[in-house]
Design an enzyme around this catalytic site. Structure first.
Site, PDB file in Angstrom:
ATOM      1  N   ARG A  61    -107.598 -60.339  41.289  1.00 45.99           N
ATOM      2  CA  ARG A  61    -108.126 -59.652  40.109  1.00 45.99           C
ATOM      3  C   ARG A  61    -107.507 -58.256  40.066  1.00 45.99           C
ATOM      4  NH1 ARG A  61    -109.376 -55.671  42.667  1.00 45.99           N
ATOM      5  NH2 ARG A  61    -110.360 -54.896  40.785  1.00 45.99           N
ATOM      6  N   GLY A  62    -107.854 -57.513  39.033  1.00 45.58           N
ATOM      7  CA  GLY A  62    -107.221 -56.213  38.821  1.00 45.58           C
ATOM      8  C   GLY A  62    -106.130 -56.410  37.787  1.00 45.58           C
ATOM      9  N   ALA A  63    -106.234 -55.675  36.670  1.00 48.39           N
ATOM     10  CA  ALA A  63    -105.373 -55.974  35.527  1.00 48.39           C
ATOM     11  C   ALA A  63    -103.883 -56.055  35.880  1.00 48.39           C
ATOM     12  CB  ALA A  63    -105.635 -54.953  34.416  1.00 48.39           C
ATOM     13  N   ARG A 104    -108.229 -65.794  32.284  1.00 57.17           N
ATOM     14  CA  ARG A 104    -108.924 -64.511  32.083  1.00 57.17           C
ATOM     15  C   ARG A 104    -108.501 -63.991  30.711  1.00 57.17           C
ATOM     16  NH1 ARG A 104    -110.934 -61.353  36.334  1.00 57.17           N
ATOM     17  NH2 ARG A 104    -112.415 -60.630  34.807  1.00 57.17           N
ATOM     18  N   GLN A 127    -117.156 -55.251  42.936  1.00 61.66           N
ATOM     19  CA  GLN A 127    -115.813 -54.833  43.371  1.00 61.66           C
ATOM     20  C   GLN A 127    -115.824 -53.430  43.962  1.00 61.66           C
ATOM     21  OE1 GLN A 127    -116.524 -56.105  40.355  1.00 61.66           O
ATOM     22  NE2 GLN A 127    -114.949 -57.528  39.666  1.00 61.66           N
ATOM     23  N   ASP A 158    -108.222 -53.042  31.238  1.00 58.43           N
ATOM     24  CA  ASP A 158    -107.743 -54.417  31.175  1.00 58.43           C
ATOM     25  C   ASP A 158    -106.960 -54.694  29.896  1.00 58.43           C
ATOM     26  OD1 ASP A 158    -110.197 -54.490  33.081  1.00 58.43           O
ATOM     27  OD2 ASP A 158    -109.021 -56.282  33.515  1.00 58.43           O
ATOM     28  N   ASN A 199    -112.437 -52.527  29.541  1.00 55.16           N
ATOM     29  CA  ASN A 199    -112.411 -52.458  30.999  1.00 55.16           C
ATOM     30  C   ASN A 199    -113.721 -53.057  31.500  1.00 55.16           C
ATOM     31  OD1 ASN A 199    -111.064 -51.634  33.459  1.00 55.16           O
ATOM     32  ND2 ASN A 199    -112.618 -50.040  33.652  1.00 55.16           N
ATOM     33  N   LYS A 200    -113.847 -53.165  32.819  1.00 50.78           N
ATOM     34  CA  LYS A 200    -115.023 -53.754  33.473  1.00 50.78           C
ATOM     35  C   LYS A 200    -116.321 -53.301  32.808  1.00 50.78           C
ATOM     36  CE  LYS A 200    -114.891 -55.912  36.295  1.00 50.78           C
ATOM     37  NZ  LYS A 200    -114.705 -57.326  35.912  1.00 50.78           N
TER      38      LYS A 200
END
Lengths: 353, 353
Positions: B44-46, B87, B194, B235, B245-246
């Protein structure tokens, strides 16, 4: 069963740390056992804390066999101090301890033998008053909610937090029962997850439509127009209306203000601490890091991670649309409105059960 | 080890769902296995999602033994669609799939045998570019942070989210290494934690002072003057600067705005999706209710509780102090600034490894 129940020399406490999966009852027989149950949040919810503390004082008064008046009053005061220290932010504990001590002091002719009955009588009065307060708050608060729409709530403010039907959750359930078409967004309420564990459980039993969300989803829900009102409880209200409540409440107030959504606080008037001028004077309890580090006992963060775990935050009076109390709805300016409510004679249905 | 590593026909993926307690490596040998690892957030992580997707395309290109050009391109496009669907919010996956498809289409003389090498070359370029991007973001972003004070961050935007030193976390660590005296408030970042699991782990390894908090404590920290800047990743950034974003990022932006605290977004310029005009056009991924219901596998809410689990939220451009990209810092009006950065030639150190 009730969240706490006095049963002939024992305080039966439904252990809320085990809900919703297990219904375990703790039988407390000393004030210290009640203080411990409060400290680990087996019993929680601002109004209920006052009731539990009052019965803790009853246990102290009943369990002390010393003959002298002064000695027994000293012991009662020490028990009161221990109960207050178990949760420093909620004013209800100090308020209930104060009321039971006053009742003890007024016991007939400073007679030691009269103490237990005097303290028990006061504890039972506090419990009955809270039941009635809840009904008044529910009725007044239900009127404020829209005829249909979405209400967001935080933590647990229902039957598990009071001796009655609750405060903020009480007004939501009352509105539902009055035929309003409400759906409730339930914040899970990290770190102790009272929303996920307790509010979800209560709303499902009451058959009120609800959806559980992570606390941080509230912003997104409001931005999408999916929140019509926010309703929360209070652990201590300063004289000017600043309100300490479960951490995250202030976040919801800022978000509600930003989106023009009404933000309601619901609490019995006894939650107002006139000796606390503003929110800046409220002590915020810092709780065990384990609550953050290991939800449900599963550690997530690396071992040794430093944690800050403030249990409450303070919402300034200026961000509160109204405080729904058992004696009326306070609207801005809240300080003046609360002073009026505190000075006004109590309406019959609110304090004369 | 690195978060993802290409090793001779296999993509080695550090399973981030098992961190910080276990370092488990998944060996993906097909694009479908990469898509599955993305879907369950093992990777994960853009920016890292883009790199993983690019290598997923390499696996698709290498594993297909059909002779015809058209058939192999069709298969590659289907693999790309599957990776994008894993995603839907992060633009980096679609962007990396697009780049590898373009590279495939340009393969010498539509020669099927040239496809694997062409796609691999492009994936390795994407990976190297991200390493360099991270360094540029870290350097530019570190300058924006105060010489001493507290920075709050959300989710994980460090080495585990990129091929390099990270984006928002990269700028924080770079500022620390440059001698700035920073302390980091790490939001635990429910529901997938996270922050607690990954950011705490990275900051402790980098020896940056940090404290973990529940997401809802951010308001209280800001109200007490304990936050000097907020730094988060992205993201997807719409053409006008609106940033997905998150979930919880928007909450921090509203809070930061209310308290007059600078709010920084850090992301490579490839995160800007010029085909998305505004945040209203961004699809928000709704993830598995189990993430909310049962952190660490322990169910908290009653069985059958209804859950909403939006993985992202959208922060309007108007609430962002600056977007730190690998090609420069965009300041308001963000749409115009991003257009300028996108049109300008890349500075040597940023894109020519």
């Amino acid at each position: 069963m009730k969240a706490v129940e006095w049963a002939d020399g024992t305080l039966r406490i439904l252990d809320q740390t085990r809900l919703p999966h297990q219904e375990v009852v703790i039988e407390a027989r000393t004030a210290r056992e009640v203080a411990a149950a409060i400290g680990r949040m087996s019993v929680r919810g601002a109004p209920l804390l006052g009731i539990a503390a009052a019965y803790g004082m009853v246990l102290s008064a009943s369990g002390d066999s010393r003959a002298g008046w002064e000695g027994r009053m000293d012991a009662l005061e020490r028990a009161g101090a221990e109960l207050i220290a178990s949760r420093p932010t909620a004013v209800n504990v100090a308020w209930a301890v104060g009321r039971t001590l006053d009742a003890a002091r007024s016991a007939a002719d400073r007679c030691p033998a009269a103490l237990p009955a005097a303290v028990l009588h006061e504890a039972q009065r506090i419990e009955r008053e809270d039941e009635v307060s809840c009904l008044a708050i529910a009725r007044l608060g239900a009127d404020l909610l829209p005829g249909s729409g979405n209400v967001l709530t935080h933590c647990n403010t229902g039957a598990l937090a009071t001796a009655g039907c609750g405060t903020a959750l009480g007004m939501i359930v009352a509105a539902h029962e009055a035929g309003k078409h409400l759906h409730v967004w339930v914040d899970e309420t990290r770190p102790v997850l009272q929303g996920a564990r307790l509010t979800a459980w209560e709303l499902q039993r009451a058959e009120v439509p609800m959806t559980l969300v992570a606390d941080s989803a509230a912003g997104s829900l409001m931005a999408r127009g999916l929140v019509d009102a926010v309703a929360v409880g209070a652990d201590r209200i300063a004289a000017n209306g600043d309100t300490a409540n479960k951490v995250g409440t202030y976040v919801l107030a800022v978000l509600a203000g930003h989106h023009g959504i009404p933000f309601y606080v619901a609490a019995p008037l006894s939650t107002v601490d006139v000796t606390t001028a503003t929110g800046a004077d409220i002590v915020i309890e810092e709780r065990d890091p384990a609550e953050v580090l290991a939800p449900g006992g599963t550690p997530f963060a690396p071992a040794g991670t430093r944690v800050a775990n403030p249990a409450f935050d303070v919402t300034p009076a200026s961000m509160i649309t109204a405080i729904v109390t058992d004696r009326g709805v306070a609207t801005p300016p809240l300080g003046a409105a609360l002073r009026t409510l505190l000075g006004a004679p109590a309406p019959r249905q609110a304090v004369s059960p």
